[in-house]
Design a protein around this motif. Structure first.
Motif, PDB file in Angstrom:
ATOM      1  N   UNK A 145      30.898  -0.543   1.202  1.00  0.00           N
ATOM      2  CA  UNK A 145      31.253  -1.688   2.604  1.00  0.00           C
ATOM      3  C   UNK A 145      31.325  -3.272   1.201  1.00  0.00           C
ATOM      4  N   UNK A 146      30.759  -2.923   0.252  1.00  0.00           N
ATOM      5  CA  UNK A 146      30.463  -4.344  -0.969  1.00  0.00           C
ATOM      6  C   UNK A 146      32.039  -4.544  -2.034  1.00  0.00           C
TER       7      UNK A 146
ATOM      8  N   UNK B 226      40.620  -1.427  -7.131  1.00  0.00           N
ATOM      9  CA  UNK B 226      38.846  -2.090  -6.050  1.00  0.00           C
ATOM     10  C   UNK B 226      37.865  -3.217  -7.260  1.00  0.00           C
ATOM     11  N   UNK B 227      37.531  -3.865  -6.255  1.00  0.00           N
ATOM     12  CA  UNK B 227      37.461  -5.171  -6.373  1.00  0.00           C
ATOM     13  C   UNK B 227      35.189  -4.637  -5.689  1.00  0.00           C
ATOM     14  N   UNK B 228      34.336  -5.003  -6.383  1.00  0.00           N
ATOM     15  CA  UNK B 228      33.306  -5.028  -6.228  1.00  0.00           C
ATOM     16  C   UNK B 228      32.121  -5.920  -6.543  1.00  0.00           C
ATOM     17  N   UNK B 229      31.384  -6.665  -5.085  1.00  0.00           N
ATOM     18  CA  UNK B 229      30.325  -7.373  -5.249  1.00  0.00           C
ATOM     19  C   UNK B 229      29.165  -6.955  -5.327  1.00  0.00           C
ATOM     20  N   UNK B 230      28.273  -7.829  -5.373  1.00  0.00           N
ATOM     21  CA  UNK B 230      26.428  -8.108  -5.427  1.00  0.00           C
ATOM     22  C   UNK B 230      26.294  -8.296  -3.924  1.00  0.00           C
ATOM     23  N   UNK B 231      25.108  -7.692  -3.642  1.00  0.00           N
ATOM     24  CA  UNK B 231      24.878  -7.753  -1.942  1.00  0.00           C
ATOM     25  C   UNK B 231      23.221  -8.288  -1.755  1.00  0.00           C
ATOM     26  N   UNK B 232      22.628  -8.574  -0.687  1.00  0.00           N
ATOM     27  CA  UNK B 232      21.756  -8.840   0.380  1.00  0.00           C
ATOM     28  C   UNK B 232      20.895  -8.138   0.761  1.00  0.00           C
ATOM     29  N   UNK B 233      19.632  -7.837   0.611  1.00  0.00           N
ATOM     30  CA  UNK B 233      18.720  -6.326   1.700  1.00  0.00           C
ATOM     31  C   UNK B 233      18.093  -7.813   2.948  1.00  0.00           C
ATOM     32  N   UNK B 234      18.550  -7.214   4.012  1.00  0.00           N
ATOM     33  CA  UNK B 234      17.758  -8.092   5.007  1.00  0.00           C
ATOM     34  C   UNK B 234      17.068  -7.577   6.377  1.00  0.00           C
ATOM     35  N   UNK B 235      15.827  -7.917   6.033  1.00  0.00           N
ATOM     36  CA  UNK B 235      15.402  -7.574   7.467  1.00  0.00           C
ATOM     37  C   UNK B 235      16.247  -7.531   8.874  1.00  0.00           C
ATOM     38  N   UNK B 236      15.866  -7.239   9.780  1.00  0.00           N
ATOM     39  CA  UNK B 236      16.161  -6.850  10.851  1.00  0.00           C
ATOM     40  C   UNK B 236      16.393  -8.717  12.369  1.00  0.00           C
ATOM     41  N   UNK B 237      15.604  -8.826  11.322  1.00  0.00           N
ATOM     42  CA  UNK B 237      15.540 -10.111  11.695  1.00  0.00           C
ATOM     43  C   UNK B 237      16.343 -11.428  11.080  1.00  0.00           C
TER      44      UNK B 237
ATOM     45  N   UNK C 298      45.300  -4.154   1.570  1.00  0.00           N
ATOM     46  CA  UNK C 298      44.357  -3.583   0.455  1.00  0.00           C
ATOM     47  C   UNK C 298      42.895  -3.281   1.843  1.00  0.00           C
ATOM     48  N   UNK C 299      42.197  -2.452   1.869  1.00  0.00           N
ATOM     49  CA  UNK C 299      41.345  -1.639   2.752  1.00  0.00           C
ATOM     50  C   UNK C 299      39.766  -2.196   2.272  1.00  0.00           C
ATOM     51  N   UNK C 300      39.218  -2.742   2.925  1.00  0.00           N
ATOM     52  CA  UNK C 300      37.150  -3.420   3.430  1.00  0.00           C
ATOM     53  C   UNK C 300      36.893  -2.356   4.408  1.00  0.00           C
ATOM     54  N   UNK C 301      35.596  -2.144   4.818  1.00  0.00           N
ATOM     55  CA  UNK C 301      34.718  -1.529   5.013  1.00  0.00           C
ATOM     56  C   UNK C 301      33.613  -2.636   5.509  1.00  0.00           C
ATOM     57  N   UNK C 302      33.537  -2.013   6.903  1.00  0.00           N
ATOM     58  CA  UNK C 302      32.153  -2.986   6.498  1.00  0.00           C
ATOM     59  C   UNK C 302      31.411  -2.084   7.831  1.00  0.00           C
ATOM     60  N   UNK C 303      29.695  -1.985   7.974  1.00  0.00           N
ATOM     61  CA  UNK C 303      29.645  -1.702   8.506  1.00  0.00           C
ATOM     62  C   UNK C 303      28.322  -2.215  10.389  1.00  0.00           C
TER      63      UNK C 303
END
Length: 330
Positions: free
Chosen positions: A161-162, A115-126, A86-91
């Motif tokens: 990536x997700x 394919x499996x997809x999940x939800x994600x969070x958006x974060x600030x640079x901190x 399986x292949x996954x990507x992370x930035x």
């Protein structure tokens, strides 16, 4: 039979500020049968040094150091040597939950999905969470339905990536030379080959709002036009396969025409040729937005903008600027 191997490809370019957290989040996965491919894409900061540090402490890491060629070439380099099932990507400026791949591989095996997809969070640079992007639990069967759900933007995202992919989906498929919309291009081709896709409601991926990322840099038309070129390529691809999906791609194209036209108007340099090119693209694809694609925007602001642009681009700019001023004043 042992547990399947997951190859995680991390393209890296000048990410020293975020890289340590990113790699640690992958190393510390509860699912351990990983091949972690770090592709240093000609970084000029200390990213390569950080990669070498981690390679010394984790035998699962493969480090490739190459000349700068962009994220697509970096991902392709990783795909060329990946040995996982399986292949996954992370930035490299993002990070993931320590149970992300455990949950995704369990779902992949249990449902025999491609394919499996999940939800994600958006974060600030901190790394402070700004927004949660949950999806709905679902299972989709058949390449047409998988393609339809993706192109209609139903319970999915454009990101790679997700998602976790069966490696075989990348047989005879690599990232294109476009500098933007490469995820959209690849996912469209992937879902045309996908027989079953599983979507998980839970959020396991953390997308960090990095001001230096490609999509957040100053607008450069000659590069950003790749967004539209990639979609035009996909329009032709499906025109001979699932033509009833083309209106969704036409909507994608016209949406970016409006965005780029407005950005050009904010730029004081001479851009008449670019504006003319965008008007011609819009003229070709706007009539193709019909049926369900049209229904998606019929009563939304974007459709009003498109009608205004069709009538007169200057009228669209007036409306856009009025809305922008109102938004800033609130």
């Amino acid at each position: 039979m042992g547990s399947p191997k997951v190859s995680i490809i991390i393209p890296i370019y000048n990410s020293e500020e975020f890289l340590d957290k990113c790699i640690k989040s992958v190393i510390n996965q509860t699912y351990s049968n990983l091949e972690i491919i770090l592709v240093n894409d000609g970084s000029t900061d200390k990213s390569l040094e950080i990669c070498r540090k981690f390679k010394k402490i984790d035998s699962r890491i493969i480090l490739i150091d190459k000349e700068n060629g962009g994220v697509s070439t970096a991902r392709n380099t990783g795909l060329d040597i990946a040995t996982g099932d399986y292949i996954g990507f992370v930035d490299s400026d993002d990070f993931i939950s320590n149970k992300m791949y455990q949950k995704m591989i369990e779902s992949m095996i249990q449902n025999n999905s491609d394919v499996v997809e999940c939800g994600y969070f958006t974060c600030d640079s901190k790394y402070k969470n700004i927004k949660i992007h949950e999806l709905r639990d679902s299972i989709i069967d058949g390449e047409y339905q998988c393609s339809y759900m993706y192109l209609s933007k139903t319970n999915t995202t454009n990101y790679n990536v997700n998602k976790l992919y069966k490696k075989s989906l990348f047989d005879h498929l690599r990232y294109p030379g476009y500098k933007f919309s490469e995820d959209y291009w690849v996912n469209t081709k992937i879902f045309f080959k996908c027989q079953r896709k599983v979507t998980l409601k839970e959020c396991f991926y953390y997308y960090v709002m990095n001001d230096q990322s490609a999509v957040r840099k100053d607008f450069e038309y000659n590069k950003r036009i790749d967004t539209i070129k990639a979609a035009q390529d996909l329009y032709e691809f499906h025109y001979h396969r699932y033509p009833d999906l083309c209106p969704f791609i036409a909507l994608y194209i016209c949406g970016y025409v409006l965005t780029f036209y407005f950005n050009l108007n904010m730029n004081t340099t001479n851009n008449k040729i670019y504006k003319q090119e965008l008007r011609e693209i819009f003229k070709k694809y706007f009539p193709e937005i019909k049926n369900e694609a049209l229904g998606q925007i019929k009563f939304k602001g974007l459709y009003i903008y498109m009608l205004a642009f069709k009538f007169n681009p200057k009228f669209y700019l007036i409306l856009k600027n009025i809305y922008r001023k109102l938004s800033l004043s609130l």
